[in-house]
Design an enzyme around this catalytic site. Structure first.
Site, PDB file in Angstrom:
ATOM      1  N   HIS A 173      -1.376  -4.711  -5.468  1.00 23.42           N
ATOM      2  CA  HIS A 173      -0.876  -4.414  -4.132  1.00 23.42           C
ATOM      3  C   HIS A 173      -1.831  -4.912  -3.050  1.00 23.42           C
ATOM      4  O   HIS A 173      -3.030  -5.072  -3.268  1.00 23.42           O
ATOM      5  CB  HIS A 173      -0.637  -2.909  -3.966  1.00 23.42           C
ATOM      6  CG  HIS A 173      -1.878  -2.114  -3.655  1.00 23.42           C
ATOM      7  ND1 HIS A 173      -2.348  -1.934  -2.361  1.00 23.42           N
ATOM      8  CD2 HIS A 173      -2.745  -1.453  -4.468  1.00 23.42           C
ATOM      9  CE1 HIS A 173      -3.439  -1.198  -2.393  1.00 23.42           C
ATOM     10  NE2 HIS A 173      -3.707  -0.892  -3.648  1.00 23.42           N
ATOM     11  N   CYS A 174      -1.264  -5.163  -1.871  1.00 22.13           N
ATOM     12  CA  CYS A 174      -2.015  -5.371  -0.640  1.00 22.13           C
ATOM     13  C   CYS A 174      -1.409  -4.404   0.373  1.00 22.13           C
ATOM     14  O   CYS A 174      -0.880  -3.364  -0.005  1.00 22.13           O
ATOM     15  CB  CYS A 174      -1.969  -6.826  -0.183  1.00 22.13           C
ATOM     16  SG  CYS A 174      -0.315  -7.530  -0.096  1.00 22.13           S
ATOM     17  N   MET A 175      -1.456  -4.713   1.660  1.00 26.88           N
ATOM     18  CA  MET A 175      -0.881  -3.787   2.631  1.00 26.88           C
ATOM     19  C   MET A 175       0.637  -3.874   2.683  1.00 26.88           C
ATOM     20  O   MET A 175       1.331  -2.869   2.765  1.00 26.88           O
ATOM     21  CB  MET A 175      -1.465  -4.038   4.025  1.00 26.88           C
ATOM     22  CG  MET A 175      -2.907  -3.597   4.168  1.00 26.88           C
ATOM     23  SD  MET A 175      -3.212  -1.863   3.751  1.00 26.88           S
ATOM     24  CE  MET A 175      -2.241  -1.022   4.993  1.00 26.88           C
ATOM     25  N   TYR A 229       0.833  -1.201   0.000  1.00 30.77           N
ATOM     26  CA  TYR A 229       0.000   0.000   0.000  1.00 30.77           C
ATOM     27  C   TYR A 229       0.872   1.256   0.000  1.00 30.77           C
ATOM     28  O   TYR A 229       0.503   2.276  -0.587  1.00 30.77           O
ATOM     29  CB  TYR A 229      -0.914  -0.010   1.219  1.00 30.77           C
ATOM     30  CG  TYR A 229      -1.838   1.186   1.285  1.00 30.77           C
ATOM     31  CD1 TYR A 229      -2.911   1.306   0.400  1.00 30.77           C
ATOM     32  CD2 TYR A 229      -1.644   2.188   2.226  1.00 30.77           C
ATOM     33  CE1 TYR A 229      -3.760   2.396   0.448  1.00 30.77           C
ATOM     34  CE2 TYR A 229      -2.484   3.280   2.285  1.00 30.77           C
ATOM     35  CZ  TYR A 229      -3.547   3.391   1.395  1.00 30.77           C
ATOM     36  OH  TYR A 229      -4.383   4.479   1.446  1.00 30.77           O
TER      37      TYR A 229
END
Length: 272
Positions: free
Chosen positions: A127-129, A62
């Site tokens: 994306h993720c975190m 992120y």
């Protein structure tokens, strides 16, 4: 600009700025994290996402997705957000697609979006975190679907380019189920032929960033899908990890309890 700054571009973001701990880069918003105070150097992660497929597919966190100027430098125009609760920050600058559920991961929905991006020759960030679990699983699933690679080759391809990838047990199981869905429950993992270098099973790697062809020959019995082995030393059990028996942290959660604040402008962010 002082001479020290002119001669020493930042090793993380590439811009010229001071090196004092905690100072924010005025160009991209990158911040040097302070050390732990015990003599251990601070660990600094790149402001740039990882390029998985040349000139097309990028994998990141992120924090990477929050750096609009960096993404524009890479000519990224599309963003696949794999965390339903994560805000899309720059809707006026990028084309977003967000997964609508936490579990199970919607591989088919993500693949439709990524396949369209590839047809349009658009560069896309997944994306993720943290860029370690959910987004990595989505990218591995895309490689299986679009390239015809088995899970072993797909995961190793991603892991070689982004070593910090660490899948949870849930993501591992969902990828195994997706592999069976694509290739059938009775199909066996495939070892690449001698005409192309392996992606992590003890064979030499290809020079440069050569795109691997489809692996379509089933010539060997079942092998470990997340373990590096030699061509004549195939272990019977499966083990997730980049190097042999490297474990997977089941508590690794890409959401991490973090709440992203929405924003509507392209001003650089300070992600400390």
């Amino acid at each position: 600009m002082r001479k020290r700054e002119r001669e020493n571009p930042c090793g993380i973001c590439g811009h010229y700025h001071k090196y004092e701990e905690g100072e924010v880069c005025g160009v991209c918003g990158h911040r040097w994290k302070p050390s732990d105070g015990e003599g251990t150097p601070a660990k600094h992660e790149s402001a740039f996402p990882t390029e998985v497929l040349k000139d097309f597919l990028f994998l990141g966190s992120y924090d990477n997705a929050s750096r609009s100027e960096v993404l524009k430098t890479l000519n990224v125009s599309h963003i696949l957000n794999t965390v339903p609760d994560c805000h899309n920050l720059y809707k006026n600058s990028f084309t977003y697609h967000s997964l609508q559920r936490d579990r199970p991961l919607d591989f088919d929905d993500a693949n439709r979006f990524l396949e369209q991006c590839e047809r349009d020759k658009s560069r896309v960030l997944v994306h993720c975190m943290t860029g370690k679990n959910r987004s990595a699983a989505i990218v591995a699933a895309f490689l299986m679907k679009s390239r015809g690679w088995r899970l072993a080759q797909s995961f190793q391809w991603v892991k070689d380019r982004r070593p910090q990838v660490q899948l949870t047990d849930a993501s591992q199981n969902e990828l195994l189920e997706y592999e069976q869905k694509l290739f059938g429950p009775s199909s066996q993992p495939v070892i690449p032929t001698e005409s192309f270098a392996s992606l992590g099973f003890g064979y030499p790697k290809p020079a440069g960033d050569t795109q691997a062809p489809t692996f379509n020959q089933m010539t060997a019995p079942s092998i470990s899908i997340f373990e590096r082995v030699g061509p004549n030393d195939v272990p019977p059990n499966f083990a997730f990890g980049a190097e042999g028996t490297a474990g997977v942290n089941p508590d690794n959660n890409d959401n991490g309890g973090a709440k992203a604040n929405p924003a509507s402008t392209d001003n650089p962010m300070d992600s400390s």
